[in-house]
Design an enzyme around this catalytic site. Structure first.
Site, short mmCIF file in Angstrom:
data_model
loop_
_atom_site.label_atom_id
_atom_site.label_comp_id
_atom_site.label_asym_id
_atom_site.label_seq_id
_atom_site.Cartn_x
_atom_site.Cartn_y
_atom_site.Cartn_z
N GLU A 111 0.83 -1.21 0.00
CA GLU A 111 0.00 0.00 0.00
C GLU A 111 0.86 1.26 0.00
O GLU A 111 0.52 2.26 -0.65
CB GLU A 111 -0.94 -0.02 1.21
CG GLU A 111 -2.00 -1.11 1.09
CD GLU A 111 -2.84 -1.25 2.34
OE1 GLU A 111 -4.06 -1.05 2.25
OE2 GLU A 111 -2.28 -1.56 3.41
N GLU A 131 -3.95 -9.39 3.97
CA GLU A 131 -4.67 -9.03 5.19
C GLU A 131 -5.85 -9.94 5.50
O GLU A 131 -6.12 -10.23 6.67
CB GLU A 131 -5.14 -7.56 5.10
CG GLU A 131 -4.06 -6.53 5.37
CD GLU A 131 -3.28 -6.15 4.12
OE1 GLU A 131 -2.58 -5.13 4.15
OE2 GLU A 131 -3.35 -6.89 3.11
#
Length: 261
Positions: A111, A131
């Site tokens: 990210e 995640e």
């Protein structure tokens, strides 16, 4: 500044190295320091381009520090100015950032790279958003930025299964700009940074501003918007000294001297 973060100024280029062995994972304290570094970069008129990289040759960043999580740091903790990793939520940064991805970019590390304007990566780099396998979601930009780059089928597989993407696959999909050998990584990132320095700073700022404002608009609506007078940098470019300097330098067959005004 945090001992986990090393800053090096090379003229107008700032290099930020995340150095937290073994995986360059990011806890809240480190994220605060990264945010401070990026905000200082934003506000320093002498700096034009930033390069963010990881220490070592294995990890760019493994993302959120799961050791800190196990010790009680919550997923929605305050990660400081700029959001997680200091860059993912800075929405008024009108200078380019290059992610020099030296290895694994997982979770928040991916990210962070996605929040940069350019990604140069080593051949051994790989990218993943695992995640969901940890009971959380990639909400520091992963689920927002990745769908703008990849088809839905690929995004779904990556975010729901944690599938890794190799450097070569990332290049094929246009997620990264360049894939080079590990030994050439920083040289390639610095070369790109210098190319950006050679462009007019006001023009770069206007381009980033226009991208942000019009990326979801139809073309016709985008035209009306940029000519409406609401943008900060675009009108300034049209009437700037740099807008005169560029054609003058071209006519005189010399390199332009940008003043940023």
């Amino acid at each position: 500044m945090s001992e986990s973060l090393h800053l090096t100024r090379n003229g107008p280029i700032l290099e930020i190295t995340l150095d937290r062995p073994k995986a360059n994972a990011i806890d809240a304290k480190t994220s605060f320091a990264m945010g401070e570094a990026f905000l200082n970069f934003r506000d320093d008129p002498e700096l034009r381009v930033a390069i963010i990289t990881g220490g070592g040759e294995k990890f760019f960043s493994a993302g959120w520090d799961l050791k800190a999580a196990a010790e009680g740091e919550a997923p929605d903790a305050d990660f400081g100015p700029g959001g997680f990793a200091g860059l993912t939520e800075i929405f008024d940064l009108d200078k380019p950032v290059i992610a020099a991805v030296n290895g694994y970019a997982f979770g928040g590390g991916f990210e962070l790279a996605l929040a940069a304007d350019f990604i140069v990566c080593a051949e051994n780099a790989s990218f993943a958003l695992p995640e969901a396998k940890l009971g959380i979601v990639p909400d520091s930009g992963g689920v927002l930025r990745l769908p703008k780059l990849l088809p839905p089928a690929i995004v779904n597989e990556m975010v729901m299964t944690g599938r890794r993407m190799s450097a070569e696959e990332a290049l094929r999909w246009g997620v990264v700009n360049r894939v080079v050998s590990q030994s050439e990584l920083m040289e390639s990132a610095r070369e790109l940074a210098q190319q950006l320095v050679n462009s007019a700073p006001l023009a770069i700022a206007a381009l980033k501003e226009i991208y942000r404002a019009t990326s979801e608009m139809p073309v016709e609506e985008g035209y009306r918007y940029i000519r409406s007078g609401v943008l900060k940098h675009y009108p300034s470019v049209l009437h700037s000294e740099d807008a005169l300097e560029g054609p003058q330098a071209f006519a005189e067959k010399r390199a332009p001297v940008w003043k940023g005004r």
